[in-house]
Design a protein around this motif. Sequence first.
Motif, PDB file in Angstrom:
ATOM      1  N   GLU A   1      -5.008  -9.780  21.464  1.00  0.00           N
ATOM      2  CA  GLU A   1      -4.840 -10.432  20.318  1.00  0.00           C
ATOM      3  C   GLU A   1      -4.228  -9.947  19.208  1.00  0.00           C
ATOM      4  O   GLU A   1      -4.027 -10.456  18.162  1.00  0.00           O
ATOM      5  CB  GLU A   1      -6.563 -10.768  20.084  1.00  0.00           C
ATOM      6  N   LEU A   2      -4.202  -8.461  19.194  1.00  0.00           N
ATOM      7  CA  LEU A   2      -3.799  -7.793  18.414  1.00  0.00           C
ATOM      8  C   LEU A   2      -2.133  -7.525  17.975  1.00  0.00           C
ATOM      9  O   LEU A   2      -1.524  -7.486  18.989  1.00  0.00           O
ATOM     10  CB  LEU A   2      -4.164  -6.495  18.203  1.00  0.00           C
ATOM     11  N   ALA A   3      -1.775  -7.755  16.676  1.00  0.00           N
ATOM     12  CA  ALA A   3      -0.077  -7.366  16.674  1.00  0.00           C
ATOM     13  C   ALA A   3      -0.083  -5.849  16.585  1.00  0.00           C
ATOM     14  O   ALA A   3      -0.795  -5.182  15.865  1.00  0.00           O
ATOM     15  CB  ALA A   3       0.313  -7.989  15.174  1.00  0.00           C
ATOM     16  N   GLU A   4       1.150  -5.575  16.821  1.00  0.00           N
ATOM     17  CA  GLU A   4       1.568  -3.892  16.846  1.00  0.00           C
ATOM     18  C   GLU A   4       2.788  -3.860  15.967  1.00  0.00           C
ATOM     19  O   GLU A   4       3.533  -4.454  16.089  1.00  0.00           O
ATOM     20  CB  GLU A   4       1.960  -3.575  18.422  1.00  0.00           C
ATOM     21  N   ILE A   5       2.357  -2.832  14.752  1.00  0.00           N
ATOM     22  CA  ILE A   5       3.365  -2.679  13.960  1.00  0.00           C
ATOM     23  C   ILE A   5       3.781  -1.334  14.100  1.00  0.00           C
ATOM     24  O   ILE A   5       2.843  -0.598  13.800  1.00  0.00           O
ATOM     25  CB  ILE A   5       2.791  -3.506  12.440  1.00  0.00           C
ATOM     26  N   VAL A   6       5.139  -0.969  13.876  1.00  0.00           N
ATOM     27  CA  VAL A   6       5.535   0.410  13.756  1.00  0.00           C
ATOM     28  C   VAL A   6       6.441   0.618  12.623  1.00  0.00           C
ATOM     29  O   VAL A   6       7.150  -0.099  12.293  1.00  0.00           O
ATOM     30  CB  VAL A   6       6.499   0.630  15.191  1.00  0.00           C
ATOM     31  N   VAL A   7       6.355   1.639  11.980  1.00  0.00           N
ATOM     32  CA  VAL A   7       6.491   1.882  10.704  1.00  0.00           C
ATOM     33  C   VAL A   7       7.211   3.464  10.710  1.00  0.00           C
ATOM     34  O   VAL A   7       6.682   4.353  11.295  1.00  0.00           O
ATOM     35  CB  VAL A   7       5.582   2.020   9.697  1.00  0.00           C
ATOM     36  N   VAL A   8       8.585   3.532  10.207  1.00  0.00           N
ATOM     37  CA  VAL A   8       9.035   4.849   9.995  1.00  0.00           C
ATOM     38  C   VAL A   8       9.382   5.069   8.418  1.00  0.00           C
ATOM     39  O   VAL A   8       9.994   4.160   8.026  1.00  0.00           O
ATOM     40  CB  VAL A   8      10.384   5.087  10.836  1.00  0.00           C
ATOM     41  N   THR A   9       9.148   6.190   7.944  1.00  0.00           N
ATOM     42  CA  THR A   9       9.243   6.489   6.594  1.00  0.00           C
ATOM     43  C   THR A   9      10.539   7.216   6.340  1.00  0.00           C
ATOM     44  O   THR A   9      11.044   7.759   7.273  1.00  0.00           O
ATOM     45  CB  THR A   9       8.060   7.204   5.769  1.00  0.00           C
ATOM     46  N   HIS A  10      10.961   7.122   5.232  1.00  0.00           N
ATOM     47  CA  HIS A  10      11.789   8.193   4.647  1.00  0.00           C
ATOM     48  C   HIS A  10      10.832   9.520   4.443  1.00  0.00           C
ATOM     49  O   HIS A  10       9.648   9.661   4.674  1.00  0.00           O
ATOM     50  CB  HIS A  10      12.472   7.896   3.553  1.00  0.00           C
ATOM     51  N   ASP A  11      11.770  10.650   4.011  1.00  0.00           N
ATOM     52  CA  ASP A  11      11.180  11.895   3.313  1.00  0.00           C
ATOM     53  C   ASP A  11      10.063  11.438   2.334  1.00  0.00           C
ATOM     54  O   ASP A  11      10.177  10.905   1.369  1.00  0.00           O
ATOM     55  CB  ASP A  11      11.888  12.811   2.897  1.00  0.00           C
ATOM     56  N   VAL A  12       8.714  11.907   2.829  1.00  0.00           N
ATOM     57  CA  VAL A  12       7.471  11.649   1.735  1.00  0.00           C
ATOM     58  C   VAL A  12       6.719  12.728   1.667  1.00  0.00           C
ATOM     59  O   VAL A  12       6.719  13.735   2.727  1.00  0.00           O
ATOM     60  CB  VAL A  12       6.854  10.461   2.229  1.00  0.00           C
TER      61      VAL A  12
ATOM     62  N   CYS B   1       1.067  -1.222   0.162  1.00  0.00           N
ATOM     63  CA  CYS B   1      -0.018  -0.030  -0.048  1.00  0.00           C
ATOM     64  C   CYS B   1       0.758   1.321  -0.182  1.00  0.00           C
ATOM     65  O   CYS B   1       0.601   2.086  -0.836  1.00  0.00           O
ATOM     66  CB  CYS B   1      -0.956  -0.060   1.250  1.00  0.00           C
ATOM     67  N   PHE B   2       1.953   1.357   0.872  1.00  0.00           N
ATOM     68  CA  PHE B   2       2.848   2.314   0.813  1.00  0.00           C
ATOM     69  C   PHE B   2       3.382   2.636  -0.556  1.00  0.00           C
ATOM     70  O   PHE B   2       3.555   3.590  -1.206  1.00  0.00           O
ATOM     71  CB  PHE B   2       3.648   2.246   1.906  1.00  0.00           C
ATOM     72  N   GLY B   3       3.975   1.598  -1.189  1.00  0.00           N
ATOM     73  CA  GLY B   3       4.706   1.561  -2.307  1.00  0.00           C
ATOM     74  C   GLY B   3       3.872   2.137  -3.354  1.00  0.00           C
ATOM     75  O   GLY B   3       4.343   2.892  -4.471  1.00  0.00           O
ATOM     76  N   ASN B   4       2.486   1.938  -3.210  1.00  0.00           N
ATOM     77  CA  ASN B   4       1.487   2.354  -4.333  1.00  0.00           C
ATOM     78  C   ASN B   4       1.315   3.943  -4.398  1.00  0.00           C
ATOM     79  O   ASN B   4       1.073   4.289  -5.420  1.00  0.00           O
ATOM     80  CB  ASN B   4       0.211   1.861  -3.933  1.00  0.00           C
ATOM     81  N   TYR B   5       1.707   4.477  -3.246  1.00  0.00           N
ATOM     82  CA  TYR B   5       1.656   6.027  -3.500  1.00  0.00           C
ATOM     83  C   TYR B   5       3.108   6.570  -3.134  1.00  0.00           C
ATOM     84  O   TYR B   5       3.086   7.798  -2.617  1.00  0.00           O
ATOM     85  CB  TYR B   5       0.832   6.427  -2.172  1.00  0.00           C
ATOM     86  N   ASN B   6       4.067   5.849  -3.617  1.00  0.00           N
ATOM     87  CA  ASN B   6       5.577   6.335  -3.467  1.00  0.00           C
ATOM     88  C   ASN B   6       6.109   6.977  -1.897  1.00  0.00           C
ATOM     89  O   ASN B   6       6.781   7.780  -1.747  1.00  0.00           O
ATOM     90  CB  ASN B   6       5.678   7.651  -4.245  1.00  0.00           C
ATOM     91  N   VAL B   7       5.538   5.914  -1.010  1.00  0.00           N
ATOM     92  CA  VAL B   7       5.981   6.288   0.221  1.00  0.00           C
ATOM     93  C   VAL B   7       7.059   5.320   0.617  1.00  0.00           C
ATOM     94  O   VAL B   7       6.686   3.959   0.633  1.00  0.00           O
ATOM     95  CB  VAL B   7       4.933   6.037   1.357  1.00  0.00           C
ATOM     96  N   SER B   8       8.432   5.757   0.804  1.00  0.00           N
ATOM     97  CA  SER B   8       9.405   4.761   0.956  1.00  0.00           C
ATOM     98  C   SER B   8       9.667   4.546   2.626  1.00  0.00           C
ATOM     99  O   SER B   8       9.616   5.642   3.162  1.00  0.00           O
ATOM    100  CB  SER B   8      10.609   5.679   0.191  1.00  0.00           C
ATOM    101  N   LEU B   9       9.651   3.359   2.750  1.00  0.00           N
ATOM    102  CA  LEU B   9       9.930   3.121   4.220  1.00  0.00           C
ATOM    103  C   LEU B   9      11.197   3.001   4.849  1.00  0.00           C
ATOM    104  O   LEU B   9      11.988   2.167   3.990  1.00  0.00           O
ATOM    105  CB  LEU B   9       8.978   1.634   4.786  1.00  0.00           C
ATOM    106  N   GLU B  10      11.822   3.627   5.745  1.00  0.00           N
ATOM    107  CA  GLU B  10      13.192   3.320   6.472  1.00  0.00           C
ATOM    108  C   GLU B  10      13.019   2.171   7.122  1.00  0.00           C
ATOM    109  O   GLU B  10      14.061   1.186   7.452  1.00  0.00           O
ATOM    110  CB  GLU B  10      13.367   4.663   7.287  1.00  0.00           C
ATOM    111  N   SER B  11      12.052   1.849   7.908  1.00  0.00           N
ATOM    112  CA  SER B  11      11.909   0.503   8.734  1.00  0.00           C
ATOM    113  C   SER B  11      10.462   0.095   9.047  1.00  0.00           C
ATOM    114  O   SER B  11       9.426   1.297   9.097  1.00  0.00           O
ATOM    115  CB  SER B  11      12.468   0.809  10.136  1.00  0.00           C
ATOM    116  N   ILE B  12      10.120  -1.129   9.369  1.00  0.00           N
ATOM    117  CA  ILE B  12       8.818  -1.510   9.439  1.00  0.00           C
ATOM    118  C   ILE B  12       8.974  -2.898  10.337  1.00  0.00           C
ATOM    119  O   ILE B  12       9.677  -3.894  10.033  1.00  0.00           O
ATOM    120  CB  ILE B  12       8.120  -1.990   8.240  1.00  0.00           C
ATOM    121  N   VAL B  13       8.565  -2.814  11.772  1.00  0.00           N
ATOM    122  CA  VAL B  13       8.807  -3.737  12.627  1.00  0.00           C
ATOM    123  C   VAL B  13       7.685  -4.051  13.230  1.00  0.00           C
ATOM    124  O   VAL B  13       6.763  -3.135  13.912  1.00  0.00           O
ATOM    125  CB  VAL B  13       9.819  -3.155  13.830  1.00  0.00           C
TER     126      VAL B  13
END
Length: 430
Positions: A391-402, A372-384
């Motif tokens: 019951e829910l998984a927690e995911i943290v994302v940090v992007t490059h400049d977007v 989804c991020f790639g579809n809008y030219n959002v480049s990810l620095e990290s995704i963990v």
Amino acid sequence: MGVKLGILGLGTVGTGTVQLLQDGAGRHPLLQEIEIYRVGVRSLHKHRAVELSTEVLTTDLEAIVNDPAVDIVVEVMGGLEPARSLILKALNNGKHVVTANKAAIARFGAEIFTAANQAGVYVMLEAAVGGGIPVIQPLKQSLSVNRINAITGIVNGTTNYILTRMQTEGSNFSDVLADAQQLGYAEADPTADVEGLDAADKIAILASLGFDGRINLQDVYCEGIRQVSKTDIAYAEKLGFVIKLLAIAKRNISSFSSSLSVRVHPTLVPKAHPLASINGVYNAILVEGEPIGQVMFFGPGAGAGATASAVSSDILNLVAVLKTKTVDPNLLLACGHQEYCQIAPMAELVTRFYARFLTKDQPGVIGKLGTCFGNYNVSLESIVQTGFQGELAEIVVVTHDVREGNFRQALAEIQSLEAIDSIPSLLRVL
């Protein structure tokens, strides 16, 4: 012959200013030239921490601004009205004005400075931003030859105190806020501070001076700290950041237009950045310009002594002007710009983002987020994937400049995914 002051308000700042002016020993000799001529108060019978004769105190504030004997009107009453009307009357009567009122200047600055320029008098406002930190005068004078590229500041002591304690103690926002109110660091109604409105007033004033144009306060993006959780502070720490409420005014160099970005929001600040170590009720303002490079102003952002220092220094500047009779509305003391700065919409902002997602524990969720991020030219620095909340998984994302507009479009698509439960946190990264 002394310079006669008419002071509007005798609260914390007014009292601090009178105390400083009355205690001239070891201070600037021009203090001897000042006469506290009239002081406007709500009640004549209230017990006060300063001694003033009954002839000096009055409840008739209009009489002060209309009195021909008054040379300088010092407005330290706060609020929008009657402060605005009294300032305008004083200016129209040819009196210089010193004010600590960031809210009135941010909203009515155009009207106030136009009136001052027409009357050939000055409006001095060092105390309106950063308490006792000298930043207004350096921007108008010492740094005036520089091309300012960015002004980034921690300009609200209450929110900085709250975020610092959340960081050091691992506490919740609401608990620290309640404690801050009890200690007197936060108002009973903390809205102006915690929603970022106070900081927005201040960055509007700084941007106006730094970028030589008027700022429409409605164009300043404003987001407070209520949504910052101890969870985000803990993750920021692991990633090498601290969370601060920043007020930012920046020249948009990436676009062809000469627009500005002017905004207030909680921000992940890298630990090595000069503003990362500004804690508690302290303020700091980082100015970046050419050719100066980076200059930082740091100190107490509020309090009777700090604010009285700024008010009194403005008074002394005006006393020097009156004594040398060099009043010229085009001097560097004045604010003469007429044009409004063009402020770019937030969708055009280019920045990094931190986002926290709660997702169903299914295979391939991280891959779907990345797509989804790639579809809008959002480049990810990290995704963990950081762990679980129930019951829910927690995911943290940090992007490059977007581009913020692209990031928001990607989030809209992500929210529609069946595997996504919620996006509890979304913060910008410096």
